[in-house]
Design a protein around this motif. Structure first.
Motif, PDB file in Angstrom:
ATOM      1  N   TRP A  45       0.840  -1.201   0.000  1.00  0.00           N
ATOM      2  CA  TRP A  45       0.000   0.000   0.000  1.00  0.00           C
ATOM      3  C   TRP A  45       0.872   1.247   0.000  1.00  0.00           C
ATOM      4  O   TRP A  45       0.612   2.207  -0.720  1.00  0.00           O
ATOM      5  CB  TRP A  45      -0.945  -0.021   1.210  1.00  0.00           C
ATOM      6  CG  TRP A  45      -1.792   1.224   1.283  1.00  0.00           C
ATOM      7  CD1 TRP A  45      -1.550   2.348   2.011  1.00  0.00           C
ATOM      8  CD2 TRP A  45      -2.985   1.476   0.546  1.00  0.00           C
ATOM      9  NE1 TRP A  45      -2.520   3.287   1.785  1.00  0.00           N
ATOM     10  CE2 TRP A  45      -3.418   2.785   0.888  1.00  0.00           C
ATOM     11  CE3 TRP A  45      -3.739   0.739  -0.370  1.00  0.00           C
ATOM     12  CZ2 TRP A  45      -4.571   3.350   0.351  1.00  0.00           C
ATOM     13  CZ3 TRP A  45      -4.885   1.304  -0.894  1.00  0.00           C
ATOM     14  CH2 TRP A  45      -5.286   2.592  -0.544  1.00  0.00           C
ATOM     15  N   GLN A  46       1.928   1.198   0.830  1.00  0.00           N
ATOM     16  CA  GLN A  46       2.797   2.385   0.912  1.00  0.00           C
ATOM     17  C   GLN A  46       3.564   2.604  -0.401  1.00  0.00           C
ATOM     18  O   GLN A  46       3.838   3.742  -0.780  1.00  0.00           O
ATOM     19  CB  GLN A  46       3.767   2.225   2.074  1.00  0.00           C
ATOM     20  CG  GLN A  46       3.047   2.408   3.414  1.00  0.00           C
ATOM     21  CD  GLN A  46       3.931   2.145   4.604  1.00  0.00           C
ATOM     22  OE1 GLN A  46       5.113   1.891   4.453  1.00  0.00           O
ATOM     23  NE2 GLN A  46       3.338   2.196   5.786  1.00  0.00           N
ATOM     24  N   ALA A  47       3.887   1.525  -1.081  1.00  0.00           N
ATOM     25  CA  ALA A  47       4.570   1.676  -2.372  1.00  0.00           C
ATOM     26  C   ALA A  47       3.669   2.364  -3.390  1.00  0.00           C
ATOM     27  O   ALA A  47       4.146   2.962  -4.354  1.00  0.00           O
ATOM     28  CB  ALA A  47       4.989   0.302  -2.902  1.00  0.00           C
ATOM     29  N   ASN A  48       2.358   2.285  -3.166  1.00  0.00           N
ATOM     30  CA  ASN A  48       1.394   2.897  -4.091  1.00  0.00           C
ATOM     31  C   ASN A  48       0.869   4.244  -3.591  1.00  0.00           C
ATOM     32  O   ASN A  48      -0.190   4.690  -4.021  1.00  0.00           O
ATOM     33  CB  ASN A  48       0.212   1.946  -4.301  1.00  0.00           C
ATOM     34  CG  ASN A  48       0.563   0.799  -5.219  1.00  0.00           C
ATOM     35  OD1 ASN A  48       1.012   1.016  -6.331  1.00  0.00           O
ATOM     36  ND2 ASN A  48       0.397  -0.424  -4.743  1.00  0.00           N
ATOM     37  N   ARG A  49       1.614   4.861  -2.697  1.00  0.00           N
ATOM     38  CA  ARG A  49       1.136   6.097  -2.059  1.00  0.00           C
ATOM     39  C   ARG A  49       0.772   7.165  -3.103  1.00  0.00           C
ATOM     40  O   ARG A  49      -0.248   7.820  -3.004  1.00  0.00           O
ATOM     41  CB  ARG A  49       2.227   6.632  -1.128  1.00  0.00           C
ATOM     42  CG  ARG A  49       1.723   7.601  -0.058  1.00  0.00           C
ATOM     43  CD  ARG A  49       2.881   8.127   0.772  1.00  0.00           C
ATOM     44  NE  ARG A  49       3.651   7.059   1.388  1.00  0.00           N
ATOM     45  CZ  ARG A  49       4.930   6.808   1.125  1.00  0.00           C
ATOM     46  NH1 ARG A  49       5.587   7.531   0.239  1.00  0.00           N
ATOM     47  NH2 ARG A  49       5.567   5.838   1.727  1.00  0.00           N
ATOM     48  N   TYR A  88       0.106   6.664  -6.271  1.00  0.00           N
ATOM     49  CA  TYR A  88      -0.702   6.136  -7.379  1.00  0.00           C
ATOM     50  C   TYR A  88      -2.174   6.313  -7.034  1.00  0.00           C
ATOM     51  O   TYR A  88      -2.675   5.723  -6.086  1.00  0.00           O
ATOM     52  CB  TYR A  88      -0.357   4.664  -7.604  1.00  0.00           C
ATOM     53  CG  TYR A  88      -1.133   4.020  -8.733  1.00  0.00           C
ATOM     54  CD1 TYR A  88      -0.978   4.458 -10.041  1.00  0.00           C
ATOM     55  CD2 TYR A  88      -2.004   2.971  -8.491  1.00  0.00           C
ATOM     56  CE1 TYR A  88      -1.679   3.882 -11.074  1.00  0.00           C
ATOM     57  CE2 TYR A  88      -2.717   2.372  -9.518  1.00  0.00           C
ATOM     58  CZ  TYR A  88      -2.551   2.841 -10.808  1.00  0.00           C
ATOM     59  OH  TYR A  88      -3.254   2.267 -11.832  1.00  0.00           O
TER      60      TYR A  88
END
Lengths: 78, 1118
Positions: free
Chosen positions: A47-51, A53
């Protein structure tokens, strides 16, 4: 159609087995599973990697993603 | 037969649209055309009904040997149906492009008095226009007198516009007299000239003539209130206020949001009345710093009523031939203007209807679809890390703008990412994923199309079959799911086509028992008809054409290619494989060789030798693989290969070249892996997204599915990464329409040669006498020869022999000049700038190469670099890679710039043996003053490029060139500083600097390097004494500045650069008061043509702004 449904079943089964291996051995997916199971999906590394996006799409109970403002009351001046 | 007539009707409808695009009639033809359409339609239906009664349908297979019999009734009905389709298509397109101005009154002016018939009702408030019915023998000055029902919004307590309880904008209405400003129609204006009166009228009362010729006639008409009527060009535009509604899902980027707003009313000037709008939408870009941004930067904003103010800008056309035409693109999507909203300048309000607690919502089905999309995005965000999540969003949901700036999986962006890629793929790539996909020919997976819809259809059918549900029950559910999918993915033409086709297939298969092929042949034209009847402009939109080209190629070309390839057996099959391997090597390792004629001659010889050898070996019994051939490959693979071949020949090669000037050669190979893989990735992604919506267990299953999909999708990203690095993404010359026609005629012959020959030609041939046979063969050869000559003549005409053709390209704050010499040589001077930050603008790739391709130029006789500055050399690697360049010429000062590793690498590679083979090495040479290049003489007029600078031994000055042809000359000053300009003035004799046209030094910003803070006090003086003197010395009639946004090049000094440029233009006006001062930022590309006597100057935007395509020209020669 029989062939199509059989292919779909094969893809699903292979994906679930492969997915289980990835979740079991890759720390990011393992932590993502633990975060979701622990009720803190916002702490999931995925989820954090997609902050950045689609920051407008947030988790149901969580505030909007960093950088985006809280929704203003309707009809207020923007 | 009725089905065939329906198919033919749809195709003729499309042809009608195409003819209307080429030869549109005036708006006045619309009413009779609609009447004709209705009459023809009624006649066609009646004829079909009668035909059905008199000629009951007979089950018959088309037999090639069955002789053709003429049936007058059938032929008549066919003709009627075809004419109806054609007229309907023509009329529909005309109705879209011609807003029929409504005639209000005819006016006759005699002896200074206007006689106007009783004006017709204006309907709604709006602008009026005057259309001349006779030539204006002298200047006409007049006023239109009338009244305006001024609408002003009813404000709420905060002063914002309001909506009533029914969602209608609330207004107060005041009737005001409209005395009208004076309208001036210049003397000599021709009949048909239209002058728009930008003042609102609700009722027209009369006309006051101030001055007029003895007799004049004109009509007063009311244009339709479109958005484009209120949009303006330029930088400083008076802001308008808009009341409207968000009518499409917002495009949410990480750095902006783009809204599509359908305006209901526009206030075109401050404190003026609001005017109703009937047509077109506005594209609104909202920057994140606008207060309350988050409320509109989300799908839920779809349907909101909004009020905002801002500059309504007309989209710009292509500044250079061949480059992207934004105006045309937006017009195809019914967008009439653009607004950018910034926090510091604009207001934006979401308006709630009276008595409601929340803003209005949009269409329920669309709202549901967008809600579903957001939910699936949420699942993706929880279960798939970047960059794979961006890829899945684009692939599954059509969210292409979400991966606009997503870099390659092999870039350094992921070195410190929260979740690193599954393996370390290095960090050497700086490419965007989207660019890698384009270069490897797999970008089509991001355009949600038939592939996606078919995969999803099969997936749903598989699920329902697993659940043992009858097809008659589940077909409507699958159709509904496809409709929702189309809305989620933005309902682009390719998606709509696929959804309509698959729905037709499902319905005919589910309830009528029809097969796939007949469904496809019917579905393609019907889907096209449904899309085009709503928006006929889509007929030439790449997304529409490529989508239909792909499906038609699959349907029509796959089988013929399969039949052709399956003839290769045994040794022939080995020969075929060797030929494919050779072709692959050339495509991958040496593209420029593939563009030479010598290669194709050698290839043909090799093919003949290999197949000859194959025959000989087979005759002697040497058959190492027996009779194994293409037909023995599993049909899934061989059919797929034949389909890929059909797709490349039928769609990619001609249409990609036509629209994009490029052909992704890697696509033929990459898709062999990518298409099967995308079936897995898409199904898993869609299943994970849908299962993830199930409360509780759903997200866990989705996590497992997408964990596996992480591997598969990474595989897909790697296909893009590696195929784009193994193969070049070459530029190809743009085919002309005539060439395309000839190409597709050949394709049609290839597909239908059997019925054409066996059913039509052979019976006639057998009956014909010997002399008739000779005559028909001769006639056929003559037609082929004439077509070939026509195509050749078309190409020769582009070279324009005998004329010197100079095009100063609009490449921002950079330089790029094309020179076509009188003897047909092509020379490019400078290579423009490359912006590598967020803007990522490579003008060599997006402007210069398309320009050359649009002129059918793939080889340069010379590339001249005038300076080592980046705005002159940054595009060099791009041009060296894609073009066959005979010679690279530069001044000593640019030698350092050519030592950049990427340039050295290409130049070294171009010295290799294989480039000796193809004669594509690039010799280099340093130029110095005194040299004369490309000297020639045409029709007694000498041509040469004279090198005026730098002086021999000067390693700091740029090139200064003078082009001389007969009596015409052009001075190209290059990147000269003030000191270098002065040195040139001191060193070069006055007559050697004389020129009709001057391309001004250093973009008009000479001295920028020396500027630290603000504009130097002595700047104007230096301009006058140095640049002004240089211009005076030239005595030019035209001065051209290569200018554009300087920010990417000069960074923080961009504001001062703009000021220096303004001062330079003023200095030029003072030095040469009679000269025309042009700049590429305003005029677009500037074309200069001369036959050796006088120059003809035409500019791109002035040309575009005209009513006709004839260039706006001014003679500057003597």
């Amino acid at each position: 159609m029989e062939q199509g449904s059989r292919s779909l079943m094969i893809i699903l089964c292979v994906a679930l087995v492969l997915g289980a291996l990835v979740v079991g051995f890759h720390p990011a997916y393992r932590n993502a599973l633990l975060s979701i199971a622990g009720g803190h999906p916002e702490e999931s590394p995925i989820w954090q990697a997609n902050r950045d996006y689609y920051p407008d799409v947030s988790l149901p109970a969580a505030p909007a993603a960093a950088g985006a403002e809280a929704p203003a009351a309707p009809a207020e001046s923007l | 037969m009725t089905q065939n007539k329906l198919i033919a009707f749809c195709y003729l409808f499309i042809i009608g649209i195409a003819v209307a695009m080429a030869f549109p009639l005036a708006a006045s033809a619309l009413a009779p055309l609609w009447l004709l359409t209705v009459l023809l339609g009624a006649a066609s239906l009646a004829a079909l009904a009668l035909l059905r009664k008199w000629r009951p349908p007979v089950e018959s297979e088309s037999v090639y040997d069955a002789p053709f019999r003429f049936d007058g009734l059938q032929t008549g009905v066919w003709a009627l149906v075809l004419v109806t389709g054609f007229v309907f298509g023509y009329t529909r397109y005309l109705a879209m492009i011609q807003s029929p101005d409504r005639l209000i009154a005819h006016v006759t002016v005699e002896d200074g008095r206007a006689m106007m018939e009783e004006p017709r009702d204006l309907g709604e408030t709006g602008f009026l226009a005057i259309r001349l019915a006779s030539r204006a023998e002298s200047e006409i000055r007049l006023r239109l007198v009338g009244e305006t029902d001024a609408l002003l919004p009813v404000p709420d307590a905060a002063g914002k516009p309001t909506l009533d309880a029914d969602g209608r904008w609330a207004f107060t209405q005041t009737t005001l007299p409209q005395p009208g400003n004076e309208i001036v129609i210049p003397e000599g204006s021709r009949p048909g000239t239209v002058v728009v009166v930008e003042q609102p009228y609700t009722r027209l009362k009369g006309i006051e003539v101030v001055s007029a010729p003895a007799r004049a006639r004109f009509d007063i008409v009311k244009p339709v209130n479109t958005v484009s009527l209120f949009a303006r060009h330029g930088r400083n535009v008076v802001p308008v206020s808009v009341l409207g509604r968000i009518t499409a899902d917002p495009w949410v980027y990480s750095f902006k949001t783009v809204l599509s707003i359908t305006p209901a009313f526009i206030q075109y000037q401050p404190d003026g009345p609001y005017l109703p709008i009937d047509r077109q939408t506005i594209r609104v870009t909202v920057e994140p710093d606008l207060p309350g941004y988050s409320e509109i930067a989300r799908s839920a904003a779809y349907g909101y009523d909004v009020a905002f103010g801002g500059q309504l800008i007309s989209p710009s056309g292509a500044a250079t031939a061949g480059s992207f035409d934004q105006a045309k693109y937006l017009r195809n999507y019914n967008i009439g203007g653009q607004v950018t909203l910034k926090a510091t300048q604009n207001a934006f309000d979401v308006i709630v209807p009276r008595g409601a607690t929340a803003p209005r919502e949009g269409n329920g089905l669309v709202e549901f679809s967008l809600y579903l999309r957001d939910e699936i995005v949420r699942v993706i965000k929880q279960t798939m890390p970047q960059p794979n999540s961006a890829f899945l969003g684009a692939l599954t949901l059509g969210l292409r703008y979400g991966m606009q700036n997503t870099r390659s999986i092999a870039s350094g962006d992921y070195d410190d990412a929260t979740v690193a890629p599954i393996l370390d793929f290095g960090s050497g790539s700086d490419e965007l994923i989207a660019d890698e996909f384009k270069a490897s020919g797999i970008n089509h997976v991001l355009a949600v199309s038939g592939l996606h819809v078919t995969i999803i259809t099969i997936m749903f059918m598989g699920i329902f079959t697993l659940l043992k549900i009858s097809k008659k029950v589940y077909v409507p559910f699958v159709v509904f799911a496809l409709v929702v999918f189309a809305i989620i993915t933005g309902a682009r033409p390719s998606t709509l086509r696929a959804v309509i086709m698959n729905s037709l297939f499902l319905l005919t298969w589910g309830y009528m028992g029809q097969g796939v092929r007949s469904s496809a042949l019917l579905g393609v034209p019907v889907a096209a008809f449904i899309i085009l009847i709503q928006n006929p402009a889509m007929a030439v939109d790449p997304s529409f054409t490529l989508s239909f080209g792909a499906i038609l190629s699959l349907a029509l070309l796959t089988q013929p290619f399969f039949d052709l390839f399956k003839k290769a057996q045994g040794n022939d099959f080995i020969a075929l494989c060797i030929l494919v391997a050779v072709l692959t090597w050339v495509f991958a390792a040496h593209w420029l060789l593939a563009t030479t004629v010598r290669f194709w001659i050698l290839f043909a010889v090799l093919a003949a030798v290999l197949f000859g050898l194959s025959k000989a070996l087979t005759k002697h019994g040497f058959t190492p693989i027996g009779n194994y051939g293409f037909a023995d490959i599993p049909v899934g693979i061989s059919g797929f290969i034949a389909a890929q071949f059909g797709m490349q020949i039928g769609m990619m090669i001609p249409l990609s070249a036509y629209y994009f000037y490029r052909w992704p050669v890697a696509g033929a190979y990459a898709n062999l892996l990518a298409i099967p893989l995308v079936g897995v990735v898409l199904q898993l992604s869609m299943l994970a997204g849908l299962i993830g919506l199930i409360p509780g267990i759903g997200i866990y299953i989705a996590l497992f599915l997408n964990a596996a999909n992480w591997i598969f999708s990474t595989g897909f990203l790697l296909i893009g990464r590696y195929f784009s690095s193994w193969f070049v993404y070459p530029f190809v010359t743009k085919p002309t329409l005539a060439w395309l026609f000839a190409y597709y005629a050949c394709c049609a012959l290839f597909v239908w040669w059997r019925p054409l020959w066996y059913r039509h030609a052979r019976p006639v041939w057998r009956r014909a006498s010997a002399s008739a046979r000779v005559f028909s063969v001769a006639a056929l050869l003559a037609v082929v020869l004439l077509a070939a000559c026509g195509l050749r003549a078309q190409k020769t005409a582009m070279l324009d022999e005998g004329r010197l053709d100079v095009a100063v390209l609009s490449v921002g704050y950079g330089s790029g000049i094309y020179v076509g010499t009188p003897d047909g040589k092509s020379i490019l001077i400078d290579t423009a700038f490359v912006q590598t930050d967020r803007g990522r603008r490579n003008d060599a790739e997006r402007t210069i190469m398309p320009f050359l391709c649009s002129r059918q130029i793939k080889r340069l006789d010379a590339l001249i670099v005038t300076s080592g500055a980046p705005e002159h050399t940054a595009g060099l690697p791009t041009l060296l890679e894609y073009l066959d360049i005979d010679e690279l010429l530069y001044p000593a000062s640019a030698a350092t710039a050519l030592e950049r590793p990427e340039i050295v690498s290409i130049l070294t590679e171009r010295s290799a043996f294989r480039h000796h083979l193809s004669d594509t090495e690039i010799p280099r040479r340093v130029l110095a003053a005194g040299e004369r290049l490309f000297e020639t003489e045409y029709d007694g007029k000498p041509f040469a490029i004279e090198v005026l600078g730098p002086a021999a031994g000067d390693a700091s000055a740029p090139l200064t060139l003078r082009l001389v042809y007969g009596d015409a000359s052009l001075l190209l000053c290059g990147e000269l500083t003030f000191a270098q300009q002065q040195a040139l003035l001191d060193r070069v004799p006055a007559d050697a600097l004389a020129a009709d046209v001057v391309i001004a030094p250093a973009h008009g910003t000479a001295g920028l390097d020396e500027v630290t803070v603000g504009m130097p006090n002595d700047y104007d003086t230096r301009l006058a004494t140095v640049t002004g003197e240089l211009l005076k010395r030239s005595g030019a009639g035209t001065v051209i500045y290569e200018f554009g946004n300087p920010r990417p090049v000069v960074q923080d000094k961009y504001k001062i650069a703009v000021r220096l440029h303004g001062a330079a233009k003023r200095a030029a006006e003072e030095a040469l008061p009679e000269a025309d001062i042009l700049a590429t930022d305003i005029a677009g590309s500037i074309t200069l043509l001369t036959d050796g006597t006088a120059w003809t100057v035409s500019t791109r935007f002035l040309t575009e702004a005209g009513d006709t395509d004839a260039p706006t020209s001014l003679e500057v020669g003597w």
